[in-house]
Design an enzyme around this catalytic site. Structure first.
Site, PDB file in Angstrom:
ATOM      1  N   ASN A 203       1.685   5.291   8.773  1.00 25.90           N
ATOM      2  CA  ASN A 203       1.277   3.929   8.412  1.00 25.90           C
ATOM      3  C   ASN A 203       2.465   3.036   8.078  1.00 25.90           C
ATOM      4  O   ASN A 203       2.304   1.967   7.494  1.00 25.90           O
ATOM      5  CB  ASN A 203       0.297   3.959   7.233  1.00 25.90           C
ATOM      6  CG  ASN A 203       0.945   4.484   5.963  1.00 25.90           C
ATOM      7  OD1 ASN A 203       1.977   5.151   6.000  1.00 25.90           O
ATOM      8  ND2 ASN A 203       0.332   4.216   4.825  1.00 25.90           N
ATOM      9  N   HIS A 325       5.570   3.054  -4.148  1.00 20.97           N
ATOM     10  CA  HIS A 325       4.258   3.665  -4.383  1.00 20.97           C
ATOM     11  C   HIS A 325       4.366   5.056  -5.010  1.00 20.97           C
ATOM     12  O   HIS A 325       3.830   5.299  -6.075  1.00 20.97           O
ATOM     13  CB  HIS A 325       3.478   3.812  -3.077  1.00 20.97           C
ATOM     14  CG  HIS A 325       3.391   2.572  -2.257  1.00 20.97           C
ATOM     15  ND1 HIS A 325       3.249   1.322  -2.799  1.00 20.97           N
ATOM     16  CD2 HIS A 325       3.420   2.404  -0.920  1.00 20.97           C
ATOM     17  CE1 HIS A 325       3.192   0.436  -1.821  1.00 20.97           C
ATOM     18  NE2 HIS A 325       3.291   1.065  -0.669  1.00 20.97           N
ATOM     19  N   MET A 377      -3.302  -2.140  10.150  1.00 19.61           N
ATOM     20  CA  MET A 377      -2.720  -2.869  11.265  1.00 19.61           C
ATOM     21  C   MET A 377      -3.696  -3.931  11.788  1.00 19.61           C
ATOM     22  O   MET A 377      -4.802  -3.633  12.205  1.00 19.61           O
ATOM     23  CB  MET A 377      -2.381  -1.871  12.379  1.00 19.61           C
ATOM     24  CG  MET A 377      -1.721  -2.463  13.601  1.00 19.61           C
ATOM     25  SD  MET A 377      -1.497  -1.182  14.861  1.00 19.61           S
ATOM     26  CE  MET A 377      -3.193  -0.736  15.209  1.00 19.61           C
ATOM     27  N   SER A 381      -2.682  -8.641   4.653  1.00 24.07           N
ATOM     28  CA  SER A 381      -2.219  -8.055   3.400  1.00 24.07           C
ATOM     29  C   SER A 381      -2.326  -9.095   2.295  1.00 24.07           C
ATOM     30  O   SER A 381      -2.549 -10.278   2.561  1.00 24.07           O
ATOM     31  CB  SER A 381      -0.756  -7.591   3.535  1.00 24.07           C
ATOM     32  OG  SER A 381      -0.605  -6.661   4.585  1.00 24.07           O
ATOM     33  N   HIS A 398      -2.364  -0.036  -3.847  1.00 24.15           N
ATOM     34  CA  HIS A 398      -1.168  -0.243  -3.017  1.00 24.15           C
ATOM     35  C   HIS A 398      -1.502  -0.580  -1.572  1.00 24.15           C
ATOM     36  O   HIS A 398      -0.624  -0.951  -0.799  1.00 24.15           O
ATOM     37  CB  HIS A 398      -0.291   1.003  -3.059  1.00 24.15           C
ATOM     38  CG  HIS A 398      -0.681   2.076  -2.074  1.00 24.15           C
ATOM     39  ND1 HIS A 398      -1.936   2.639  -2.026  1.00 24.15           N
ATOM     40  CD2 HIS A 398       0.029   2.685  -1.094  1.00 24.15           C
ATOM     41  CE1 HIS A 398      -1.970   3.544  -1.076  1.00 24.15           C
ATOM     42  NE2 HIS A 398      -0.806   3.594  -0.484  1.00 24.15           N
ATOM     43  N   GLY A 399      -2.759  -0.425  -1.172  1.00 23.51           N
ATOM     44  CA  GLY A 399      -3.119  -0.686   0.219  1.00 23.51           C
ATOM     45  C   GLY A 399      -4.626  -0.706   0.371  1.00 23.51           C
ATOM     46  O   GLY A 399      -5.377  -0.628  -0.607  1.00 23.51           O
ATOM     47  N   ALA A 400      -5.077  -0.808   1.612  1.00 23.22           N
ATOM     48  CA  ALA A 400      -6.514  -0.802   1.861  1.00 23.22           C
ATOM     49  C   ALA A 400      -7.113   0.578   1.605  1.00 23.22           C
ATOM     50  O   ALA A 400      -8.256   0.696   1.168  1.00 23.22           O
ATOM     51  CB  ALA A 400      -6.794  -1.243   3.297  1.00 23.22           C
TER      52      ALA A 400
END
Length: 475
Positions: A203, A325, A377, A381, A398-400
């Site tokens: 990723n 992270h 992708m 963000s 920290h992300g989806a």
């Protein structure tokens, strides 16, 4: 995840109740019912196992983007007190130590950039080494690599990769203390000597994005952001060195746990007391890997600037912030109203200091630390700001967060078709791996808008800006 196992404490906070005789600590999960239902039961099992480790301070927690991982769930947060027998766990840090995002703001707006985006995509793809085992032009000898592990981004700046102004806007000012290069195996170092200044695979990505929406005008002004502005996000970590450190120390820490009589509910949680020889040795190696990742993102920042300069001669790219992270950091937090020095594990979670924190750059101190939630992708963000009163040891999503395994995603989607579909949406993808593109399909992840919204509603960090991707380079 079966919600009948949980107790809802607040609209965005749940607990996993303990049964009589259960010796584990409290387990807290941040999220909405739909987000928690989308998580597999392994997340709950893993964070409950974390709650049984010795020396835990407060609760073991998961962020709204949590999903199954190795040892800790990804999105897992737990703090340990060394004075109470607290432990350090390689499974609570992760294999890609200090994986993180460097965010750059530019002086370009979308109309300035649009005519040359295709050329920019090709130039970045040529300039940024990306992919499994991909190496760059920089080759380090053993002495040079040891300097990287000791000095982090400071080493990179001394070599001409960027400038000292960048260092002010990196966690720990670009160099974490306590790194011990001698604690890193020769195999780990060998894997890294050609990988400085590279993205890697999975990723990891470099995205050129446009600020599509501002949520908090005061924080956006402090961060130097406005609608229509071009920004760049660089997502990568410590590459082969960090992975090898994780592999090496899982064995050592498992042996230490056995020697000291520490019960491990799962071998993936191999750990040792922070004050033990093995614990101190791992921390020295982990800090070296953090410095490696900070230097890596600093070099990639320089390569990105060079690529932009070829297409846009007057472009200026400034470091907005660099967040990590997968780390364990020594920080002071209040427990029951009293300050305690703790080792905070954040596995797939971002540190999110609130307004007024002394470790923040002066420019951001009034609004809080910049936090980046990277989407999948093609989806976008968010930039957020750390919230005052964060009860999760100043941690954030920290992300989806993955909603589907890489194997399932590679069966369901095809890389070339995805690239074509995203191109029709105005998003240019450049990758050497069609399987890698399929694995990172937008549908393989949770809804980043929902994760960001819940992160804000839960009091972890507040949304500042939404970023829409225009160009993505990935492994």
């Amino acid at each position: 995840m079966n919600l009948s196992q949980l107790c809802q404490l607040q609209p965005y906070l749940w607990s996993f109740p303990r049964h009589p005789g259960d010796k584990r600590a409290e387990v807290l999960l941040y999220g909405t019912a739909p987000l928690l239902v989308s998580m597999d039961d392994k997340v709950l099992e893993q964070i409950a196992n974390v709650a049984s480790l010795p020396g835990l301070a407060g609760a073991a927690m998961t962020m709204p983007d949590a999903h199954w991982g190795y040892g800790f769930p990804i999105g897992g947060v737990a703090a340990f007190d060394a004075e109470q027998g607290g432990v350090i766990s390689a499974g609570g840090v992760g294999f890609d130590i200090s994986c993180g995002i460097r965010c750059l703001r530019s002086n370009l707006d979308l109309p300035d950039a649009t005519p040359s985006l295709m050329e920019l995509a090709d130039t970045l793809f040529q300039a940024i080494p990306a992919g499994v085992g991909e190496e760059g032009d920089l080759k380090l000898n053993p002495a040079q690599l040891d300097q990287v592990l000791q000095d982090g981004a400071h080493w990179a700046v001394r070599q001409g990769y960027g400038n000292t102004a960048d260092l002010e806007y990196i966690e720990e000012r670009g160099r974490v203390a306590g790194a011990v290069p001698d604690n890193v195996s020769e195999l780990a170092k060998k894997r890294q000597r050609g990988e400085m200044g590279t993205l890697g695979s999975g990723n990891h990505y470099l995205e050129v994005q446009v600020v599509e929406r501002i949520h908090d005008t005061v924080a956006a002004s402090a961060f130097g952001l406005h609608e229509g502005q071009i920004v760049i996000s660089i997502h990568c970590g410590s590459r082969g060195l960090g992975h090898q450190i994780g592999t090496d120390y899982l064995v050592m820490l498992a042996k230490a746990a056995g020697r000291l009589g520490i019960h491990l509910p799962n071998r993936e949680l191999a750990c040792a007391p922070i004050k033990s020889p093995e614990g101190r040795q791992y921390i020295g190696a982990m800090n070296a890997a953090i410095n490696c990742a900070l230097a890596n993102r600093q070099i990639l920042t320089h390569l990105t600037r060079m690529a932009f300069a070829k297409i846009y001669p007057h472009a200026a790219l400034e470091t907005l912030f660099d967040v990590s992270h997968n780390t364990c950091k020594e920080e002071t937090h209040e427990i029951n109203g009293k300050p305690r020095l703790l080792h905070v594990h954040r596995k797939g979670a971002t540190r999110a200091f609130g307004p007024g924190h002394p470790m923040l750059p002066e420019r951001y101190r009034a609004v809080g630390q910049p936090v980046v939630i990277g989407g999948s992708m093609g989806t976008g963000s968010y930039i957020l700001a750390g919230a005052r009163g964060n009860q999760a040891f100043a941690s954030s999503s920290h992300g989806a967060g993955r909603a589907m395994s890489r194997n399932k995603a590679s069966v369901r989607w095809h890389g070339r078709e995805l690239i074509s579909e995203l191109a029709q949406q105005g998003i240019l993808i450049r990758s050497r791996s069609m399987r890698g593109v399929a694995e990172e399909a937008p549908g393989a992840y949770k809804d980043v808008d929902l994760v960001a919204e819940v992160t804000e509603q839960a009091g972890l960090a507040r949304r500042v800006a939404f970023l829409r991707p225009k160009v993505c380079v990935k492994g």
